[in-house]
Design an enzyme around this catalytic site. Structure first.
Site, PDB file in Angstrom:
ATOM      1  CD  GLU A  48      -1.504 -36.032  -3.321  1.00 24.53           C
ATOM      2  OE1 GLU A  48      -0.896 -34.986  -3.285  1.00 24.53           O
ATOM      3  OE2 GLU A  48      -2.766 -36.113  -4.154  1.00 24.53           O
ATOM      4  CB  CYS A 244      -0.559 -31.567  -5.065  1.00 26.19           C
ATOM      5  SG  CYS A 244      -1.829 -31.198  -6.298  1.00 26.19           S
ATOM      6  CG  ASN A 375       0.131 -34.663  -9.850  1.00 22.37           C
ATOM      7  OD1 ASN A 375      -0.680 -35.579  -9.978  1.00 22.37           O
ATOM      8  ND2 ASN A 375      -0.563 -33.612  -9.213  1.00 22.37           N
ATOM      9  CD  GLU A 376      -4.611 -31.950 -10.836  1.00 20.41           C
ATOM     10  OE1 GLU A 376      -5.379 -32.685 -10.897  1.00 20.41           O
ATOM     11  OE2 GLU A 376      -4.304 -31.207 -10.295  1.00 20.41           O
TER      12      GLU A 376
END
Length: 658
Positions: A48, A244, A375-376
């Site tokens: 990331e 993120c 993603n999350e």
């Protein structure tokens, strides 16, 4: 330091002598009973763009804000003059003409005396190496009659010139110019000066400086030492681009893969989501140029032998920030991006996106097998969008495995709701994340022992032991954290029929530009070092084998009894038995492994030892190997292995079958 080290060594030797006088604990390895197959993707890496990981890190560009697209258009730049030179700089807005690269600068030189120009500070400075070749490029246009030429200089921290080159723009139309030169000194905090000499004006854009030596020596490529560390892990997969940043603080600033490929000057810059995330580590100059884009990610995965795992936005901005949502009836473009990405990776030259990949220099497909939807994310909004994505992808590409988020935590109501839903939907792979204290990792080595063997597979997508607290700036990459991760990973491997993938996070961090710690690999502008956590990950990856076999004590799997954690595997390709054993206690443990099965073994085994350090031991730029693996050999007596495992130590034993 020498006295302390001698004292510690003496204590360790005394502990070993005491242990050797004890009765060894006996473990049984049933080498002929395969318990689970270990997927080639078992241990991978997660990238990331946080901590200056891309721009200022693995992407080797040295110029910050090279195309003047930061919100403050001259961020990183300063006007300079010498010997009476005078001039001015104006930012030109060309949004109507080039919205993806909307700003250039016009530099006016007012007289023929002296020089006027600009300097660029780089990403917390520029790392310059003596004898290294550097390539300066700029896109420029010069009105007729202008006499301006460009003199490029590298300055060290004291202002001395350590490299120089000259070029003269000649065209009234935009044209790319290049000059190469060699640095005469090494400097960690260098800066770039672009002097204009001669009366007149010139328009400039895409002011760039790269070392000529990059990974595989690709022009305008990646930083070789950092990619080498990834290659040395022999990862099974590369997850990209996050994290993120896939989501963005809002949807305007989400990651859009189609804007990250093709001509560099057409890749639209955006602000990085980590720009102002933490008040204790603000980074207002943190943007994304996408010089490291999806084509480069796919090629890097190919280079290091890893399966590509792209993660795409599912119509949700980061739920820790704005939580902005795309209405379901407007989700089609997001879904189409996913379908087009699969075609870009796997399509033939007769397809739109497969042809583009070939036109970009890669006719061979990337053999994409899996894709992350979101993603999350968590909650009902994610479930609704996941359903739409999954149906569209599976209808067209049923072979693609979909990675599904179960949220940012490994437990709690949100996790339980998603876990139940995805199991009911027979989802492919669930992405679990854990940022917890070292004790959590020790206590949860049994986490997957009782998971449903017929349910979805697990991707331990992000994990790292936190020495202080989640997102604390005081977290350390110390040996206590690394050892606890090793213990936890024995549980991942022991349950390889459930856990198919695992990756530590985050991957990279600049020592002067980080937002989050701990991190796997740290670097400055010239050097890099691997953490103790890196060596744990590497040892598991290099020694995973092909199939898990039972390693038992008193008929039970070894997962914390007497502070011991262990797993065993066979490698059918190399015909070896591999034993991984962690002693998490502060006392040496004599152990004996009794091996059953038809195979016989060579008399000498290879042992790799990582440990016998103090809990707070760390590596650094100046001591990069303070905590690092040490290889040795040991004698094997028939099917019995006896070894003393030092305190706080991780050992790997490889035994060759005859």
């Amino acid at each position: 330091m020498i006295i302390k080290r001698a004292f510690f060594t003496a204590c360790a030797m005394a502990a070993l002598a005491t242990a050797q006088a004890q009765t060894p604990k006996v473990y049984t390895i049933e080498a002929d009973k395969v318990k689970a197959h270990i997927e080639p993707t078992m241990y991978g890496i997660f990238f990331e763009d946080i901590n200056l990981a891309a721009d200022g890190g693995v992407y080797a560009e040295l110029v910050k804000n090279r195309s003047f697209e930061f919100d403050s258009h001259l961020a990183g730049w300063k006007e300079q003059q010498k010997n009476g030179g005078k001039g001015s700089v104006a930012v030109i807005d060309r949004t109507a003409e080039r919205p993806e690269n909307a700003h250039t600068i016009k530099v006016n030189v007012e007289n023929n005396t002296g020089s006027f120009g600009l300097s660029n500070e780089g990403f917390r400075g520029m790392g310059i190496k003596k004898g290294e070749g550097y390539s300066f490029t700029v896109t420029a246009r010069k009105p007729a009659g202008s006499l301006v030429k460009l003199i490029v200089e590298l300055h060290n921290a004291k202002g001395a010139v350590i490299g120089t080159g000259t070029l003269t723009p000649t065209s009234a139309d935009w044209k790319k110019y290049n000059v190469k030169f060699t640095a005469t000194a090494t400097e960690n905090k260098a800066s770039l000066y672009v002097w204009l000499k001669g009366k007149g004006s010139v328009d400039l854009d895409m002011v760039s400086l790269f070392p000529q030596h990059t990974w595989k020596n690709r022009p305008a490529g990646l930083r070789a030492d950092l990619v080498q560390k990834l290659y040395d892990m022999k990862p099974g997969f590369l997850r990209f681009p996050g994290g993120c940043i896939v989501e963005g603080r809002d949807l305007v600033n989400r990651y859009q893969w189609k804007k990250s490929i093709g001509d560099i000057d057409k890749r639209e810059n955006i602000i990085n989501r980590w720009n102002m995330e933490f008040k204790h580590r603000p980074a207002p100059d943190y943007y994304q140029t996408f010089g490291l884009g999806f084509m480069e990610y796919f090629m890097t995965a190919e280079d290091i032998g890893a399966s590509p795992l792209p993660i795409l936005n599912c119509g949700m901005a980061c739920q820790f920030n704005t939580g902005q949502l795309v209405p379901l009836e407007e989700l089609d473009p997001y879904v189409q991006d996913a379908l087009d990405l699969i075609e870009f990776a796997n399509g033939g030259p007769d397809t739109k996106w497969g042809k583009l990949r070939a036109d970009l220099g890669h006719p061979k497909t990337f053999n994409l097998k899996m894709l992350g939807v979101g993603n999350e994310q968590w909650g009902d909004q994610y479930i609704a969008r996941w359903k739409i994505f999954t149906k569209a992808i599976k209808d067209k590409y049923p072979y693609i495995k979909i990675i599904s988020s179960v949220g940012p935590s490994p437990d709690g109501d949100d996790f339980n709701k998603l876990d139940k839903f995805f199991r009911g939907m027979n989802a492919d792979i669930l992405d679990e994340h854990y940022y917890r204290a070292p004790k959590w990792f020790l206590d949860n080595a049994k986490r997957y022992d009782n998971y449903d063997r017929k349910g979805p597979k697990i991707f331990a997508g992000e994990y790292a032991a936190q020495s202080v607290a989640i997102a604390s700036p005081d977290n350390k990459n110390n040996w206590e954290c690394a050892l606890s991760e090793a213990a936890f990973m024995t549980g991942l491997e022991r349950n390889a029929d459930v856990v198919n993938m695992a990756s530590y996070a985050p991957l990279f961090a600049h020592v002067d530009g980080w937002q989050w710690t701990p991190d796997l690999i740290w670097f400055d502008n010239l050097r890099s070092y691997a953490t103790p956590n890196y060596y744990v990950q590497q040892l598991f990856s290099l020694n995973k084998g092909t199939d898990v076999v039972p390693l038992l004590k008193d008929g039970e799997m070894v997962s914390g009894q007497d502070g011991a954690y262990a797993t065993a595997s066979i490698d059918k390709k190399t015909k070896e038995l591999i034993i991984k054993f962690i002693n998490s206690t502060d006392k040496a443990q004599p152990v004996s492994f009794n091996i059953s099965g038809a195979a016989a073994y060579q008399k000498t085994a290879v042992v790799t030892t990582l440990g016998n350090y103090k809990k707070d031991a760390e590596n650094s730029l100046d001591a990069p190997k303070a905590v690092s693996p040490v290889k040795s050999t040991m004698i094997v007596s028939g099917k019995s292995v006896k070894v003393t495992v030092e305190p706080a130590t991780f050992k790997v034993i490889r035994m060759k079958m005859i």
